[in-house]
Design a protein around this motif. Structure first.
Motif, mmCIF file in Angstrom:
data_model
loop_
_atom_site.group_PDB
_atom_site.id
_atom_site.type_symbol
_atom_site.label_atom_id
_atom_site.label_comp_id
_atom_site.label_asym_id
_atom_site.label_seq_id
_atom_site.Cartn_x
_atom_site.Cartn_y
_atom_site.Cartn_z
ATOM 1 N N ARG A 46 0.992 -1.145 -0.094
ATOM 2 C CA ARG A 46 -0.103 0.146 0.145
ATOM 3 C C ARG A 46 0.914 1.270 0.001
ATOM 4 O O ARG A 46 0.611 2.241 -0.656
ATOM 5 C CB ARG A 46 -0.820 -0.002 1.177
ATOM 6 N N ALA A 47 2.126 1.456 0.718
ATOM 7 C CA ALA A 47 2.784 2.159 0.724
ATOM 8 C C ALA A 47 3.337 2.697 -0.607
ATOM 9 O O ALA A 47 3.503 3.930 -0.850
ATOM 10 C CB ALA A 47 3.983 2.134 1.764
ATOM 11 N N ALA A 48 3.745 1.606 -1.270
ATOM 12 C CA ALA A 48 4.480 1.775 -2.557
ATOM 13 C C ALA A 48 3.367 2.365 -3.572
ATOM 14 O O ALA A 48 3.542 3.216 -4.425
ATOM 15 C CB ALA A 48 4.989 0.337 -3.229
ATOM 16 N N ALA A 49 2.123 1.909 -3.392
ATOM 17 C CA ALA A 49 0.973 2.199 -4.547
ATOM 18 C C ALA A 49 0.489 3.771 -3.994
ATOM 19 O O ALA A 49 0.366 4.601 -4.895
ATOM 20 C CB ALA A 49 -0.314 1.497 -4.157
ATOM 21 N N LEU A 50 0.777 4.230 -2.827
ATOM 22 C CA LEU A 50 0.367 5.511 -2.533
ATOM 23 C C LEU A 50 1.445 6.420 -2.906
ATOM 24 O O LEU A 50 1.294 7.569 -3.372
ATOM 25 C CB LEU A 50 0.386 5.680 -0.982
ATOM 26 N N GLN A 51 2.689 6.041 -2.649
ATOM 27 C CA GLN A 51 3.868 6.733 -3.341
ATOM 28 C C GLN A 51 3.786 6.988 -4.968
ATOM 29 O O GLN A 51 3.747 8.069 -5.488
ATOM 30 C CB GLN A 51 5.198 6.372 -2.961
ATOM 31 N N GLN A 107 -9.241 5.350 -4.530
ATOM 32 C CA GLN A 107 -9.501 3.969 -5.670
ATOM 33 C C GLN A 107 -8.515 3.963 -6.442
ATOM 34 O O GLN A 107 -7.982 2.679 -6.535
ATOM 35 C CB GLN A 107 -10.643 4.557 -6.628
ATOM 36 N N ALA A 108 -7.752 4.881 -6.832
ATOM 37 C CA ALA A 108 -6.432 4.529 -7.589
ATOM 38 C C ALA A 108 -5.244 3.499 -6.657
ATOM 39 O O ALA A 108 -4.921 2.862 -7.109
ATOM 40 C CB ALA A 108 -5.758 6.053 -8.110
ATOM 41 N N VAL A 109 -5.308 4.222 -5.414
ATOM 42 C CA VAL A 109 -4.282 3.625 -4.492
ATOM 43 C C VAL A 109 -4.810 2.055 -4.185
ATOM 44 O O VAL A 109 -3.844 1.010 -4.445
ATOM 45 C CB VAL A 109 -4.267 4.268 -3.097
ATOM 46 N N ASP A 110 -5.914 1.759 -4.039
ATOM 47 C CA ASP A 110 -6.606 0.598 -4.022
ATOM 48 C C ASP A 110 -6.326 -0.594 -5.233
ATOM 49 O O ASP A 110 -5.891 -1.521 -5.056
ATOM 50 C CB ASP A 110 -7.897 0.398 -3.513
ATOM 51 N N ALA A 111 -6.610 0.263 -6.260
ATOM 52 C CA ALA A 111 -6.303 -0.554 -7.625
ATOM 53 C C ALA A 111 -4.815 -0.978 -7.771
ATOM 54 O O ALA A 111 -4.610 -2.180 -8.236
ATOM 55 C CB ALA A 111 -6.970 0.386 -8.862
ATOM 56 N N ILE A 112 -4.022 -0.006 -7.519
ATOM 57 C CA ILE A 112 -2.741 -0.476 -7.700
ATOM 58 C C ILE A 112 -1.997 -1.359 -6.873
ATOM 59 O O ILE A 112 -1.416 -2.104 -7.171
ATOM 60 C CB ILE A 112 -1.988 1.297 -7.918
ATOM 61 N N ALA A 113 -2.570 -1.101 -5.547
ATOM 62 C CA ALA A 113 -2.023 -1.852 -4.268
ATOM 63 C C ALA A 113 -2.536 -3.307 -4.727
ATOM 64 O O ALA A 113 -1.774 -4.362 -4.751
ATOM 65 C CB ALA A 113 -2.728 -1.664 -3.076
ATOM 66 N N ALA A 114 -3.706 -3.507 -5.398
ATOM 67 C CA ALA A 114 -4.098 -4.937 -5.714
ATOM 68 C C ALA A 114 -3.465 -5.498 -6.777
ATOM 69 O O ALA A 114 -2.884 -6.618 -6.778
ATOM 70 C CB ALA A 114 -5.623 -4.655 -6.131
ATOM 71 N N ALA A 115 -3.026 -4.512 -7.968
ATOM 72 C CA ALA A 115 -2.227 -5.067 -9.149
ATOM 73 C C ALA A 115 -0.777 -5.355 -8.597
ATOM 74 O O ALA A 115 -0.307 -6.586 -9.228
ATOM 75 C CB ALA A 115 -2.274 -4.096 -10.286
ATOM 76 N N THR A 116 -0.249 -4.709 -7.827
ATOM 77 C CA THR A 116 0.933 -4.865 -7.309
ATOM 78 C C THR A 116 0.998 -6.215 -6.627
ATOM 79 O O THR A 116 1.932 -7.052 -6.829
ATOM 80 C CB THR A 116 1.442 -3.857 -6.339
ATOM 81 N N GLN A 117 0.184 -6.279 -5.670
ATOM 82 C CA GLN A 117 0.099 -7.937 -4.935
ATOM 83 C C GLN A 117 -0.236 -9.007 -5.850
ATOM 84 O O GLN A 117 0.781 -9.906 -5.793
ATOM 85 C CB GLN A 117 -1.131 -7.754 -3.775
#
Length: 74
Positions: free
Chosen positions: A22-27, A48-58
């Motif tokens: 999540r920290a990486a997605a937020l940055q 929503q963008a942070v959540d989507a990017i965190a999900a894609a990252t995971q």
């Protein structure tokens, strides 16, 4: 890119936590949007963008196949 985003795969990080992801997605979202914190009007889109990017990252981390380096015999 953004120097605050660290590599989250082995061997750099053995087991990244949800907080790391999540920290990486937020940055990433902060860098792309140009906002450290969104205005009230943009908060929902930002989150929503942070959540989507965190999900894609995971998802990416869960499916990466990283070759283990075998020490060479000397």
């Amino acid at each position: 890119m953004c120097r605050s985003i660290k590599t989250l795969r082995e061997p750099y990080v053995a087991d990244p936590t949800a907080e790391d992801v999540r920290a990486a997605a937020l940055q990433y979202v902060r860098k792309i949007s140009g906002f450290r914190a969104p205005s009230k009007a943009n908060t929902e889109a930002f989150e929503q963008a942070v959540d989507a990017i965190a999900a894609a990252t995971q998802e990416l981390l869960d499916h990466l196949e990283v070759r283990k380096q075998v020490p060479s015999a000397a």
